[in-house]
Design an enzyme around this catalytic site. Structure first.
Site, PDB file in Angstrom:
ATOM      1  N   ASP A 174       0.828  -1.218   0.000  1.00 30.53           N
ATOM      2  CA  ASP A 174       0.000   0.000   0.000  1.00 30.53           C
ATOM      3  C   ASP A 174       0.859   1.265   0.000  1.00 30.53           C
ATOM      4  O   ASP A 174       1.975   1.272   0.533  1.00 30.53           O
ATOM      5  CB  ASP A 174      -0.903  -0.026   1.247  1.00 30.53           C
ATOM      6  CG  ASP A 174      -2.028   0.983   1.151  1.00 30.53           C
ATOM      7  OD1 ASP A 174      -2.360   1.421   0.022  1.00 30.53           O
ATOM      8  OD2 ASP A 174      -2.583   1.331   2.209  1.00 30.53           O
ATOM      9  N   GLY A 221      -0.206   5.387  -4.431  1.00 31.64           N
ATOM     10  CA  GLY A 221      -0.842   6.646  -4.833  1.00 31.64           C
ATOM     11  C   GLY A 221      -0.222   7.837  -4.120  1.00 31.64           C
ATOM     12  O   GLY A 221       0.094   8.868  -4.737  1.00 31.64           O
ATOM     13  N   ASN A 245     -11.004  -2.669  -5.079  1.00 31.00           N
ATOM     14  CA  ASN A 245     -10.213  -1.723  -5.883  1.00 31.00           C
ATOM     15  C   ASN A 245     -10.842  -1.412  -7.254  1.00 31.00           C
ATOM     16  O   ASN A 245     -10.441  -0.459  -7.916  1.00 31.00           O
ATOM     17  CB  ASN A 245      -8.778  -2.228  -6.066  1.00 31.00           C
ATOM     18  CG  ASN A 245      -7.929  -2.081  -4.817  1.00 31.00           C
ATOM     19  OD1 ASN A 245      -7.040  -2.894  -4.564  1.00 31.00           O
ATOM     20  ND2 ASN A 245      -8.176  -1.052  -4.008  1.00 31.00           N
ATOM     21  N   SER A 293      -8.034  -4.160   5.525  1.00 30.28           N
ATOM     22  CA  SER A 293      -8.575  -3.938   4.173  1.00 30.28           C
ATOM     23  C   SER A 293      -8.927  -5.261   3.481  1.00 30.28           C
ATOM     24  O   SER A 293      -8.670  -5.441   2.306  1.00 30.28           O
ATOM     25  CB  SER A 293      -7.598  -3.115   3.314  1.00 30.28           C
ATOM     26  OG  SER A 293      -7.369  -1.854   3.900  1.00 30.28           O
TER      27      SER A 293
END
Ligand code: IPE
Ligand code: IPE
Ligand code: MG
Length: 248
Positions: A28, A31, A76, A204
């Site tokens: 993770d 982004g 996602n 998650s």
């Protein structure tokens, strides 16, 4: 001098500690890594894919038996289509490379998750990689693609319900062991250590059933910046934990 000392301590520690048999990594922070640099999120995923190549190889080199990486979750798909497309292109690149370049490799590749959502091209690359690598004797690398722990359990429950319906299973025989055998990870040990870079304190939807007694190590580094030294640090932290499994 200080740096040298740190390196020495780390090297010594890795050799001395008991390594986990199965590591899970929630890859993770791609982004945020891109955003920090003013780049599109897809650039973060490209950088993250490079980190994955490096860390998977390192885990194999140090003798880890099972590595499960979370590459794409069932949730996602909610992302913008250009980001999803970029991720699918990266998967394709990696899978083509794996078939072409890893012929003499010892890593066994497996894909966990619901494959029905992938393109026929991606699907055949996944199948080909699994078939090509299944007779190898090295680390098992599970790539979680369109994976969700809840979806995995729903699939397992549905399978068992069908077995009850057709008379091949009686409800009394449903055990923890039997549930485990209906998961994508059947036949594999549960993860001992789960590493989550990027600082988020949540699962998650990763390996919900299998992680019942996994040790979590949350790290503040973003996945594209994650190094072998970060992995060593997580391994050392894991070795210090006192795993009681409910005992004393
Ligand atoms: C992980 O990085 C990659 C995938 C989920 C596919 P993210 O894309 O979630 O990165 P952040 O969390 O937004 O920084
Ligand atoms: C988890 O990361 C999934 C992968 C790393 C593949 P997410 O970025 O999707 O998780 P949330 O949304 O922060 O919980
Ligand atoms: Mg994220």
């Amino acid at each position: 001098m200080a740096l040298f000392k740190k390196k020495q301590v780390q090297e010594l520690s890795i050799e001395d500690i008991q390594l986990p048999e199965h590591i899970g990594i929630i890859m993770d922070g791609n982004g945020r890594w891109a955003k920090k640099r003013g780049l599109p999120r897809s650039a973060g995923h490209t950088a993250g894919a490079q980190t994955f190549r490096k860390i998977a190889r390192y885990c194999s080199d140090i003798g880890i038996k099972y590595l499960t990486v979370y590459a794409f979750s069932t949730e996602n798909w909610r992302r913008p289509s250009d980001e999803v497309d970029a991720l699918m292109r990266l998967f394709k690149d990696y899978l083509q490379e794996a078939i072409r370049d890893f012929k003499d490799d010892s890593i066994v590749l497996k894909f966990i998750g619901d494959r029905s959502a992938f393109s026929p091209e991606l699907l055949s690359l996944m199948n080909e990689n699994e078939e090509e690598s299944c007779d190898r004797d090295g680390m098992v690398l599970n790539i979680a693609m369109n994976y969700g722990g809840r979806a995995e359990l729903v699939t397992a429950i549905r399978e068992m319900a069908n077995e009850v319906k057709d008379g091949s299973l009686s409800p009394e025989d449903i055990s923890e062991e039997l549930v485990s055998q209906h998961l994508y990870t059947k036949g594999q040990p549960d993860p001992d250590l789960i590493i989550r870079p990027s600082g988020e304190n949540r699962t998650s939807n990763f390996l919900l059933w299998q992680s019942a007694y996994a040790e979590y190590v949350i790290m503040d580094v973003l996945w594209p910046d994650f190094t072998k030294e970060d992995l060593n640090q997580a391994l050392i932290e894991f070795a210090k934990r006192n795993r009681r499994f409910g005992g004393v």
